[in-house]
Scaffold this motif. Structure first.
Motif, PDB file in Angstrom:
ATOM      1  N   ALA A 131      24.782   7.130  -0.073  1.00  0.00           N
ATOM      2  CA  ALA A 131      26.016   6.661   0.557  1.00  0.00           C
ATOM      3  C   ALA A 131      27.200   7.542   0.169  1.00  0.00           C
ATOM      4  CB  ALA A 131      26.281   5.213   0.156  1.00  0.00           C
ATOM      5  N   ILE A 189      27.127  10.794   1.981  1.00  0.00           N
ATOM      6  CA  ILE A 189      27.605  10.599   3.354  1.00  0.00           C
ATOM      7  C   ILE A 189      29.129  10.573   3.380  1.00  0.00           C
ATOM      8  CG2 ILE A 189      27.713   8.936   5.257  1.00  0.00           C
ATOM      9  CD1 ILE A 189      24.841   8.131   4.566  1.00  0.00           C
ATOM     10  N   HIS A 194      30.299   5.964  12.843  1.00  0.00           N
ATOM     11  CA  HIS A 194      28.947   5.653  12.377  1.00  0.00           C
ATOM     12  C   HIS A 194      28.774   6.013  10.902  1.00  0.00           C
ATOM     13  CE1 HIS A 194      27.659   4.372  16.232  1.00  0.00           C
ATOM     14  NE2 HIS A 194      27.672   5.577  16.808  1.00  0.00           N
ATOM     15  N   ALA A 195      29.344   7.140  10.491  1.00  0.00           N
ATOM     16  CA  ALA A 195      29.210   7.568   9.097  1.00  0.00           C
ATOM     17  C   ALA A 195      29.842   6.551   8.154  1.00  0.00           C
ATOM     18  CB  ALA A 195      29.846   8.940   8.903  1.00  0.00           C
ATOM     19  N   THR A 213      30.418   3.395   8.774  1.00  0.00           N
ATOM     20  CA  THR A 213      29.670   2.133   8.838  1.00  0.00           C
ATOM     21  C   THR A 213      28.443   2.187   7.940  1.00  0.00           C
ATOM     22  OG1 THR A 213      30.405   1.731  11.114  1.00  0.00           O
ATOM     23  CG2 THR A 213      28.454   0.540  10.360  1.00  0.00           C
ATOM     24  N   VAL A 214      27.702   3.293   8.008  1.00  0.00           N
ATOM     25  CA  VAL A 214      26.519   3.450   7.158  1.00  0.00           C
ATOM     26  C   VAL A 214      26.924   3.482   5.688  1.00  0.00           C
ATOM     27  CG1 VAL A 214      24.629   4.998   6.537  1.00  0.00           C
ATOM     28  CG2 VAL A 214      25.186   4.620   8.942  1.00  0.00           C
ATOM     29  N   TYR A 215      27.981   4.223   5.381  1.00  0.00           N
ATOM     30  CA  TYR A 215      28.453   4.343   3.998  1.00  0.00           C
ATOM     31  C   TYR A 215      28.827   2.983   3.414  1.00  0.00           C
ATOM     32  CZ  TYR A 215      32.069   4.989   0.427  1.00  0.00           C
ATOM     33  OH  TYR A 215      32.843   4.883  -0.697  1.00  0.00           O
ATOM     34  N   THR A 240      28.042  -0.015   4.529  1.00  0.00           N
ATOM     35  CA  THR A 240      26.898  -0.938   4.505  1.00  0.00           C
ATOM     36  C   THR A 240      26.029  -0.685   3.278  1.00  0.00           C
ATOM     37  OG1 THR A 240      26.883  -1.054   6.924  1.00  0.00           O
ATOM     38  CG2 THR A 240      24.887  -1.752   5.775  1.00  0.00           C
ATOM     39  N   LEU A 241      25.739   0.586   3.014  1.00  0.00           N
ATOM     40  CA  LEU A 241      24.954   0.921   1.821  1.00  0.00           C
ATOM     41  C   LEU A 241      25.700   0.529   0.549  1.00  0.00           C
ATOM     42  CD1 LEU A 241      23.475   4.435   2.747  1.00  0.00           C
ATOM     43  CD2 LEU A 241      22.241   2.274   2.538  1.00  0.00           C
TER      44      LEU A 241
END
Length: 432
Positions: free
Chosen positions: A167, A170, A190-191, A193-195, A197-198
């Motif tokens: 994360a 990212i 998106h980056a 959101t992923v960061y 979330t992790l």
């Protein structure tokens, strides 16, 4: 509920604050916590608290001065990130480095004084995420290579921190690329959101793992206590046999001869009867302390029960085993006078057996028991040793050496010894 960046950021902040409360309540509610467990729980909670305060200040940017939302916020974020490895190090049996978070935050404060650093967002964010990444990698290293207690949850924590490292990579990539116009807005969304979330998953998961590691340490301590003699601090009979067999069957010792020493405190029942059980207990504690201090490296000692003790010396030559028994017996006799008083002292009898690689531990203890019986029969305060390391398995007699501890006189005599069998050793047959 829409999972946009703002919502996820608020969720991570809330989860971090919740982790502080949960960890503090959990740590303080543990009845059998040790100093290491208390330290790790409080340090992890304060690390989360610093991170949560930093995230709250970042979230309030625009409503409060930049000196708070940027400088102070990142200062406490870095401090919190540096505190977390100290908590894990304590649980893994490593020395914590409490100066680490202050070193990282000191670097941040020094760089903040430079206008070129202060005015570049990607440099500031890159430094903070880099400090976080270093913290995560350090925890991964602790869980992978310093987990001396073999905690299962330490391995799980290492996996979770690997996700956090991903994360952070990212996030670092995102903040580095967003200064370029070719970096599409959709990728940015998106980056992040992923960061986030992790980060939410790892915030919750890491706190749960640290709490589970503390429970494992307590359970491990209970297991150690169940395998330890309360009076002497030496392994008890069960632990001695278990660890002894594991030691002799290990790769390093499987093809090497070894020695066994059985020791018995002379006239121990008389000490209890004349001076009381408290004095008898102190005599046992004395022998435990002496054994721990004089035991050769790689050897294993334990209390078989009552006043009887055993020592296993992997790879030891016969002379080394005799010297070990003599050193222990003489030190015990010398120091026992301080316990018994009035010029009285206690003595020990010992049976020493050196055997070859084909003899099992049970059989070796049986021969050592025969030597100990002979030492007591010959007048006590003696060491009887027998070297069977070069003898064939079916032999029925051997030459034993008797060492009188008072005179230092050596005698050699032939004793009858039964052939090796797999019968268990009866350690209760000896009398004072």
């Amino acid at each position: 509920m829409k999972l946009d960046s703002a919502t996820l950021f608020a969720s991570v902040t809330f989860a971090t604050f919740a982790g502080v409360v949960v960890m503090l309540l959990f740590t303080l509610s543990l009845r059998h916590r040790t100093a290491e467990i208390t330290f790790s729980g409080i340090v992890w909670a304060f690390g989360l608290l610093a991170i949560a305060i930093g995230m709250l200040l970042v979230g309030l940017r625009g409503s409060i001065p930049d000196s708070l939302s940027i400088f102070v916020a990142n200062l406490v974020l870095i401090t919190g990130a540096g505190l977390r490895p100290n908590a894990v190090a304590s649980l893994c049996g490593r020395k914590p480095f409490l100066w680490l978070p202050f070193l990282l935050s000191g670097f941040w404060a020094a760089l903040w004084l430079l206008p070129a650093f202060r005015e570049q967002v990607y440099l500031r964010v890159g430094f903070v995420n880099g400090a976080y990444l270093a913290s995560a990698l350090y925890i991964i290293w602790l869980c992978a290579f310093c987990n001396t207690a073999r905690l299962v949850n330490a391995r799980i924590l290492g996996i979770i921190m690997s996700l956090e490292a991903v994360a952070l990579l990212i996030a670092i990539s995102h903040h580095t690329l967003e200064q370029y116009s070719s970096y599409a807005q959709s990728f940015q969304t998106h980056a992040m959101t992923v960061y986030l979330t992790l980060l939410l998953i790892t915030t919750i998961g890491s706190t749960m793992c640290v709490a589970a590691m503390a429970l494992e340490r307590i359970q491990g301590r209970f297991h150690e206590q169940a395998m330890e003699d309360d009076l002497t601090g030496l392994p008890n009979r069960r632990a001695l046999f278990k660890r002894g067999r594991q030691m002799l069957e290990s790769k390093d010792n499987r093809k090497a001869p070894y020695a066994v020493i059985l020791l018995d405190i002379d006239h121990f029942k008389s000490i209890n009867d004349r001076l009381g059980h408290a004095t008898g207990d102190e005599i046992l504690r004395l022998f435990g302390r002496i054994t721990k201090g004089l035991l050769p490296q790689g050897a294993l000692a334990g209390r078989l029960g009552g006043e009887e003790f055993a020592i296993i010396l992997p790879g030891a030559l016969h002379r080394k085993a005799e010297i070990t028994a003599l050193d222990l017996a003489q030190a015990f006799t010398r120091e026992s006078e301080a316990v018994l008083g009035n010029g009285n002292h206690a003595t020990m009898s010992a049976g020493v057996l050196t055997t070859g690689i084909s003899s099992s531990l049970d059989v070796s203890l049986k021969f050592a028991d025969a030597c100990l019986y002979l030492a007591k029969r010959e007048g006590r305060n003696r060491i009887v040793s027998e070297d069977r390391s070069g003898q064939r398995a079916g032999a029925t007699s051997t030459i034993a050496t008797i060492l009188d501890q008072d005179t230092g006189e050596l005698q050699r005599l032939s004793i009858h010894a039964p052939p090796p069998t797999e019968e268990p050793v009866n350690f209760n047959k000896l009398s004072n």
